[in-house]
Scaffold this motif. Structure first.
Motif, PDB file in Angstrom:
ATOM      1  N   THR A   1      18.294 -69.980 -65.000  1.00  0.00           N
ATOM      2  CA  THR A   1      18.711 -68.728 -65.643  1.00  0.00           C
ATOM      3  C   THR A   1      19.040 -68.967 -67.113  1.00  0.00           C
ATOM      4  O   THR A   1      19.383 -70.080 -67.529  1.00  0.00           O
ATOM      5  N   ASN A   2      18.967 -67.895 -67.890  1.00  0.00           N
ATOM      6  CA  ASN A   2      19.362 -67.954 -69.289  1.00  0.00           C
ATOM      7  C   ASN A   2      20.873 -68.089 -69.360  1.00  0.00           C
ATOM      8  O   ASN A   2      21.586 -67.585 -68.498  1.00  0.00           O
ATOM      9  N   LYS A   3      21.358 -68.756 -70.382  1.00  0.00           N
ATOM     10  CA  LYS A   3      22.801 -68.965 -70.495  1.00  0.00           C
ATOM     11  C   LYS A   3      23.542 -67.657 -70.742  1.00  0.00           C
ATOM     12  O   LYS A   3      24.703 -67.515 -70.376  1.00  0.00           O
TER      13      LYS A   3
ATOM     14  N   TRP B   1      13.027 -59.947 -72.518  1.00  0.00           N
ATOM     15  CA  TRP B   1      12.971 -61.386 -72.280  1.00  0.00           C
ATOM     16  C   TRP B   1      12.134 -61.719 -71.038  1.00  0.00           C
ATOM     17  O   TRP B   1      12.096 -62.872 -70.617  1.00  0.00           O
TER      18      TRP B   1
ATOM     19  N   ASP C   1      16.418 -63.825 -66.541  1.00  0.00           N
ATOM     20  CA  ASP C   1      17.437 -63.162 -67.352  1.00  0.00           C
ATOM     21  C   ASP C   1      18.215 -62.096 -66.581  1.00  0.00           C
ATOM     22  O   ASP C   1      18.982 -61.343 -67.185  1.00  0.00           O
TER      23      ASP C   1
ATOM     24  N   GLU D   1      12.330 -68.029 -68.130  1.00  0.00           N
ATOM     25  CA  GLU D   1      13.724 -68.086 -67.696  1.00  0.00           C
ATOM     26  C   GLU D   1      14.063 -66.787 -66.963  1.00  0.00           C
ATOM     27  O   GLU D   1      13.520 -65.725 -67.283  1.00  0.00           O
TER      28      GLU D   1
END
Length: 509
Positions: free
Chosen positions: A406-408, A390, A397, A395
């Motif tokens: 940030t990524n969820k 990713w 990660d 984003e």
């Protein structure tokens, strides 16, 4: 025959008168010198005032059996008394008139007003004799001890003014030393607190018989007590290691604040200090953070500065580069710049906030609630690389970060694997490093864990060196965390928490 002798004698006398010869006169006796013409000296001999004259310039029934040159002019009281009683006379008349030596800079005899006579705290004060061992003469007591130094003022002043005592050693006035000016050190000597002063910088009846340099500044309690009691004095005030050490004036020391976890516990936890008033374990994290305890101990003389250069100087406000207010935490009423310490500084500070909370930090310094520690470089943070699938997707990660950028869903497998995205977003202020992953957090260890219930060690992964309790997060936590291990890895998690490698993020404490 008798007539012939008379005539002959008369004839001889006539011839002597006629020829100008004179009759030899009978020798006239030399006048006896008066006591006032003799310099008897002082009573500095070991044998002074023992009832015998020990000065080898004299002779007679009043003399001691054994005489040595070192007692010349050093038994005044005995020799004068014996001379006045007619028991001794001077061996050589020249002793009454020693060769005149002209001193182009003659010493000026001290006046009574120049001498610190002290007080009358001696047991023998006001008994009509001077008991202060700094003086000698007919007005001095026969037995003199160091304990009476400066403690018989009335008698000694009266005797000095009457001329019956003088200062020992040519009238030099020993300098007074204030007990507060002496750095007595600590009690780390093997012989500390044995009732004798073992510090070789001191001398007197209160000193131990055997003194070694290893005990310099290491018998504080005994030596301070003896100095106050007058049974020891400083040998001198030179500059070698055995001499007096002047303590740093208290107003020259920046004690800091009381932000240490161990502040106000009755022990000085600041590692700049040493002595009996210091805590046994000292860490750099407590530097300038235990002001109340350390100041009290310093005033009591139970701690001293390890190095007088450690007295931190306060940097003028105008010389500090506070930077700007670009920190996320700027203008929140706390100084978030890690270059500062004090009660006005946030409990957790990050290197990324260096020079980024100007308003708060300047206000705290001016209010006296923050102290500038000096410039420091931002601690290096390892962003890792871009091995995550990713990476470079815009984003962050990496689970070490938090924030809207940030990524969820953050996975352990992406730890340190999205460097480019995370660094860019951190610079933009859209992500921040989770506290437990910052270099500063681990540096602040140990942390108090007394309020946390860690549970037990019933997990199959207990005692494996990683915290397996899912309530905790940080580099000290296991990569895989299971709910079944909740409160079941007590020893590992407690050790990691105190070391600053995990923090409690969820659940009961």
């Amino acid at each position: 025959m008798r007539t012939f002798l008379h005539v002959t004698a008369g004839t001889l006398l006539g011839l002597m008168l006629t020829t100008g010869l004179t009759v030899p006169s009978l020798a006239q006796p030399t006048a006896k010198p008066a006591a006032a013409d003799i310099d008897f000296g002082n009573d500095s001999s070991d044998w002074a005032k023992d009832g015998e004259c020990d000065d080898p310039r004299f002779t007679g029934d009043g003399m001691a059996d054994q005489l040595v040159d070192e007692d010349i002019l050093k038994d005044a009281t005995d020799c004068k008394a014996a001379f006045d009683a007619g028991k001794i006379t001077i061996k050589d008349d020249t002793a009454t008139a020693p060769p005149t030596v002209v001193d182009i800079n003659p010493p000026v005899a001290p006046k009574a007003s120049d001498i610190d006579f002290g007080d009358d705290s001696s047991e023998w004060a006001k008994d009509g004799e001077c008991d202060d061992p700094r003086f000698t003469g007919t007005g001095s007591a026969q037995e003199l001890v160091d304990a009476d130094l400066r403690k018989d003022a009335t008698d000694c002043k009266a005797a000095f003014e009457a001329g019956t005592v003088t200062l020992v050693e040519g009238g030099e006035i020993p300098p007074a030393v204030n007990v507060a000016d002496i750095d007595f050190g600590d009690d780390s000597s093997e012989w500390a607190k044995d009732g004798e002063c073992d510090d070789p910088r001191f001398t007197g009846t209160g000193s131990a018989q055997e003194l070694v340099d290893a005990d310099i500044k290491k018998d504080a309690t005994d030596c301070k007590a003896a100095f106050v009691a007058g049974t020891v004095t400083l040998k001198d005030t030179g500059t070698n290691p055995a001499d007096i050490a002047i303590a740093t004036p208290i107003n020259a020391i920046n004690f800091g604040d009381d932000s240490s976890e161990w502040a106000k516990d009755g022990e000085c936890d600041d590692p700049r200090f040493t002595g009996t008033g210091s805590a046994e374990e000292l860490v750099d994290a407590d530097l300038m953070k235990d002001a109340t305890d350390c100041r009290a101990a310093y005033e009591a003389g139970t701690v001293t500065l390890k190095d007088t250069s450690g007295a931190a100087a306060t940097t003028p406000v105008g010389e500090i580069d506070f930077g700007d207010d670009s920190s996320e935490w700027a203008k929140d009423g706390e100084c978030d710049d890690p270059r500062f310490i004090g009660t006005g500084v946030a409990s957790t500070t990050l290197s990324e906030d260096i020079k980024k909370d100007a308003t708060d930090c300047k206000a705290a310094v001016e209010a006296g609630t923050a102290t500038f520690q000096g410039e420091q470089a931002a601690a290096a943070f390892d962003f890792g690389s871009d091995f995550s699938k990713w990476a470079n997707d815009g984003e962050c990660d990496d689970l070490r970060f938090e924030g809207p950028g940030t990524n969820k869903k953050l996975l352990t497998e992406d730890l340190m694997g999205d460097a480019t995205d995370c660094k860019a977003l951190l610079d933009e202020g859209r992500v921040s490093i989770r506290q437990v992953y910052t270099p500063e957090y681990a540096a602040g260890a140990p942390y108090d864990s007394s309020d946390i219930d860690f549970g037990d060690n019933s997990s199959s992964y207990a005692n494996d060196g990683e915290c397996d309790d899912p309530r905790f997060q940080g580099p000290g936590a296991a990569a895989t965390l299971l709910d079944s291990d909740r409160m079941s890895d007590a020893d590992d998690c407690k050790a990691a928490f105190e070391a600053g490698t995990v923090v409690l993020i969820d659940g009961e404490s």
